[in-house]
Design a protein around this motif. Structure first.
Motif, PDB file in Angstrom:
ATOM      1  N   GLY A  65     -58.313  32.201  11.209  1.00 54.77           N
ATOM      2  CA  GLY A  65     -58.542  32.812   9.903  1.00 54.77           C
ATOM      3  C   GLY A  65     -58.024  31.952   8.756  1.00 54.77           C
ATOM      4  N   HIS A  66     -57.418  30.805   9.065  1.00 54.01           N
ATOM      5  CA  HIS A  66     -56.866  29.910   8.060  1.00 54.01           C
ATOM      6  C   HIS A  66     -57.945  28.931   7.582  1.00 54.01           C
ATOM      7  N   LYS A  67     -58.837  29.437   6.767  1.00 54.55           N
ATOM      8  CA  LYS A  67     -60.007  28.675   6.343  1.00 54.55           C
ATOM      9  C   LYS A  67     -59.704  27.710   5.213  1.00 54.55           C
ATOM     10  N   GLN A  68     -60.636  26.799   5.026  1.00 57.08           N
ATOM     11  CA  GLN A  68     -60.589  25.862   3.911  1.00 57.08           C
ATOM     12  C   GLN A  68     -61.873  26.024   3.116  1.00 57.08           C
ATOM     13  N   LEU A  69     -61.736  26.490   1.877  1.00 52.78           N
ATOM     14  CA  LEU A  69     -62.877  26.669   0.990  1.00 52.78           C
ATOM     15  C   LEU A  69     -63.041  25.385   0.189  1.00 52.78           C
ATOM     16  N   VAL A  70     -64.174  24.745   0.333  1.00 51.96           N
ATOM     17  CA  VAL A  70     -64.390  23.422  -0.253  1.00 51.96           C
ATOM     18  C   VAL A  70     -64.665  23.525  -1.747  1.00 51.96           C
ATOM     19  N   ALA A  71     -63.862  22.786  -2.518  1.00 52.00           N
ATOM     20  CA  ALA A  71     -64.036  22.725  -3.967  1.00 52.00           C
ATOM     21  C   ALA A  71     -64.786  21.455  -4.361  1.00 52.00           C
ATOM     22  N   GLU A  72     -64.569  20.382  -3.613  1.00 48.47           N
ATOM     23  CA  GLU A  72     -65.143  19.090  -3.985  1.00 48.47           C
ATOM     24  C   GLU A  72     -65.061  18.143  -2.799  1.00 48.47           C
ATOM     25  N   ILE A  73     -66.038  17.282  -2.680  1.00 50.20           N
ATOM     26  CA  ILE A  73     -65.995  16.217  -1.676  1.00 50.20           C
ATOM     27  C   ILE A  73     -66.209  14.899  -2.406  1.00 50.20           C
ATOM     28  N   ARG A  74     -65.278  13.997  -2.209  1.00 56.37           N
ATOM     29  CA  ARG A  74     -65.370  12.648  -2.782  1.00 56.37           C
ATOM     30  C   ARG A  74     -65.445  11.650  -1.635  1.00 56.37           C
ATOM     31  N   TYR A  75     -65.840  10.437  -1.938  1.00 56.00           N
ATOM     32  CA  TYR A  75     -65.793   9.373  -0.948  1.00 56.00           C
ATOM     33  C   TYR A  75     -65.257   8.120  -1.613  1.00 56.00           C
ATOM     34  N   GLN A  88     -56.869  26.148   0.403  1.00 52.66           N
ATOM     35  CA  GLN A  88     -56.412  26.438   1.758  1.00 52.66           C
ATOM     36  C   GLN A  88     -55.986  27.895   1.853  1.00 52.66           C
ATOM     37  N   ILE A  89     -56.538  28.605   2.846  1.00 54.30           N
ATOM     38  CA  ILE A  89     -56.153  29.985   3.129  1.00 54.30           C
ATOM     39  C   ILE A  89     -55.228  29.953   4.349  1.00 54.30           C
ATOM     40  N   GLY A  90     -53.940  30.217   4.147  1.00 53.28           N
ATOM     41  CA  GLY A  90     -52.978  30.138   5.242  1.00 53.28           C
ATOM     42  C   GLY A  90     -52.596  28.694   5.528  1.00 53.28           C
ATOM     43  N   PRO A  91     -51.854  28.467   6.625  1.00 55.26           N
ATOM     44  CA  PRO A  91     -51.437  27.105   6.962  1.00 55.26           C
ATOM     45  C   PRO A  91     -52.619  26.248   7.420  1.00 55.26           C
ATOM     46  N   ALA A  92     -52.517  24.954   7.163  1.00 54.73           N
ATOM     47  CA  ALA A  92     -53.578  24.040   7.596  1.00 54.73           C
ATOM     48  C   ALA A  92     -53.339  23.540   9.017  1.00 54.73           C
ATOM     49  N   CYS A  93     -52.072  23.451   9.415  1.00 58.00           N
ATOM     50  CA  CYS A  93     -51.738  22.877  10.717  1.00 58.00           C
ATOM     51  C   CYS A  93     -51.751  23.936  11.822  1.00 58.00           C
ATOM     52  N   HIS A  94     -52.194  23.536  12.999  1.00 57.43           N
ATOM     53  CA  HIS A  94     -52.226  24.455  14.140  1.00 57.43           C
ATOM     54  C   HIS A  94     -50.826  24.885  14.573  1.00 57.43           C
ATOM     55  N   THR A  95     -49.783  24.175  14.095  1.00 57.23           N
ATOM     56  CA  THR A  95     -48.408  24.539  14.431  1.00 57.23           C
ATOM     57  C   THR A  95     -47.880  25.666  13.551  1.00 57.23           C
ATOM     58  N   GLY A  96     -48.660  26.006  12.511  1.00 59.79           N
ATOM     59  CA  GLY A  96     -48.231  27.028  11.574  1.00 59.79           C
ATOM     60  C   GLY A  96     -47.636  26.451  10.293  1.00 59.79           C
ATOM     61  N   GLU A  97     -47.481  25.124  10.243  1.00 59.64           N
ATOM     62  CA  GLU A  97     -46.988  24.461   9.033  1.00 59.64           C
ATOM     63  C   GLU A  97     -48.093  24.426   7.980  1.00 59.64           C
ATOM     64  N   ARG A  98     -47.691  24.405   6.722  1.00 51.27           N
ATOM     65  CA  ARG A  98     -48.656  24.343   5.609  1.00 51.27           C
ATOM     66  C   ARG A  98     -49.527  23.100   5.707  1.00 51.27           C
ATOM     67  N   SER A  99     -48.919  21.960   6.027  1.00 52.19           N
ATOM     68  CA  SER A  99     -49.618  20.684   6.138  1.00 52.19           C
ATOM     69  C   SER A  99     -49.358  20.092   7.515  1.00 52.19           C
ATOM     70  N   CYS A 100     -50.280  19.311   8.013  1.00 47.63           N
ATOM     71  CA  CYS A 100     -50.056  18.594   9.267  1.00 47.63           C
ATOM     72  C   CYS A 100     -49.042  17.466   9.083  1.00 47.63           C
ATOM     73  N   PHE A 101     -48.768  17.094   7.837  1.00 44.17           N
ATOM     74  CA  PHE A 101     -47.837  16.010   7.540  1.00 44.17           C
ATOM     75  C   PHE A 101     -46.471  16.569   7.147  1.00 44.17           C
ATOM     76  N   PHE A 102     -45.828  17.243   8.093  1.00 41.30           N
ATOM     77  CA  PHE A 102     -44.540  17.876   7.816  1.00 41.30           C
ATOM     78  C   PHE A 102     -43.365  17.101   8.416  1.00 41.30           C
ATOM     79  N   ARG A 103     -43.646  16.058   9.156  1.00 40.54           N
ATOM     80  CA  ARG A 103     -42.586  15.242   9.757  1.00 40.54           C
ATOM     81  C   ARG A 103     -42.375  13.978   8.936  1.00 40.54           C
ATOM     82  N   THR A 104     -41.122  13.481   8.921  1.00 40.70           N
ATOM     83  CA  THR A 104     -40.785  12.284   8.165  1.00 40.70           C
ATOM     84  C   THR A 104     -40.145  11.251   9.093  1.00 40.70           C
ATOM     85  N   LEU A 105     -40.593  10.014   8.979  1.00 41.72           N
ATOM     86  CA  LEU A 105     -39.960   8.919   9.728  1.00 41.72           C
ATOM     87  C   LEU A 105     -38.670   8.523   9.021  1.00 41.72           C
TER      88      LEU A 105
END
Length: 107
Positions: A65-75, A88-105
């Motif tokens: 149910g965590h859909k992404q409604l497209v506002a614009e596509i650029r290339y 973004q409706i709900g988290p984007a990551c399958h782990t439940g995090e808002r973003s898939c980029f939640f880890r830091t090196l």
């Protein structure tokens, strides 16, 4: 969007798609599209991707149910990467995090 046929898909027929929150600018995820998933995204106004691991089309949020409604596509200038700006409706990551980029090196 300009002519899809001008886009450069790789040898597997895929193009990377960076997904970004339209309001905050936060990068939410990176996925891949083929011509069919890009066409479905444009037609439906919601993101569709090609799963490289499962080898099938998937509609983001279809089960969660965590859909992404497209506002614009650029290339990009080389026409080989997409930037998909979404609401973004709900988290984007399958782990439940808002973003898939939640880890830091550590630097």
């Amino acid at each position: 969007m300009a002519d899809i046929e001008g886009l450069k898909f790789d040898e597997k027929g895929l193009i990377p798609a960076i997904v970004q929150d339209i309001d905050s600018g936060e990068v939410l995820m990176l996925a891949y599209m083929n011509e069919k998933s890009l066409a479905k995204t444009i037609e439906s106004g919601e993101t569709w991707f090609w799963s490289r691991s499962r080898q099938l089309l998937w509609h983001k949020g279809e089960t969660s149910g965590h859909k992404q409604l497209v506002a614009e596509i650029r290339y990009d200038c080389d026409q080989d990467t997409l930037l998909v700006k979404v609401e973004q409706i709900g988290p984007a990551c399958h782990t439940g995090e808002r973003s898939c980029f939640f880890r830091t090196l550590e630097l």
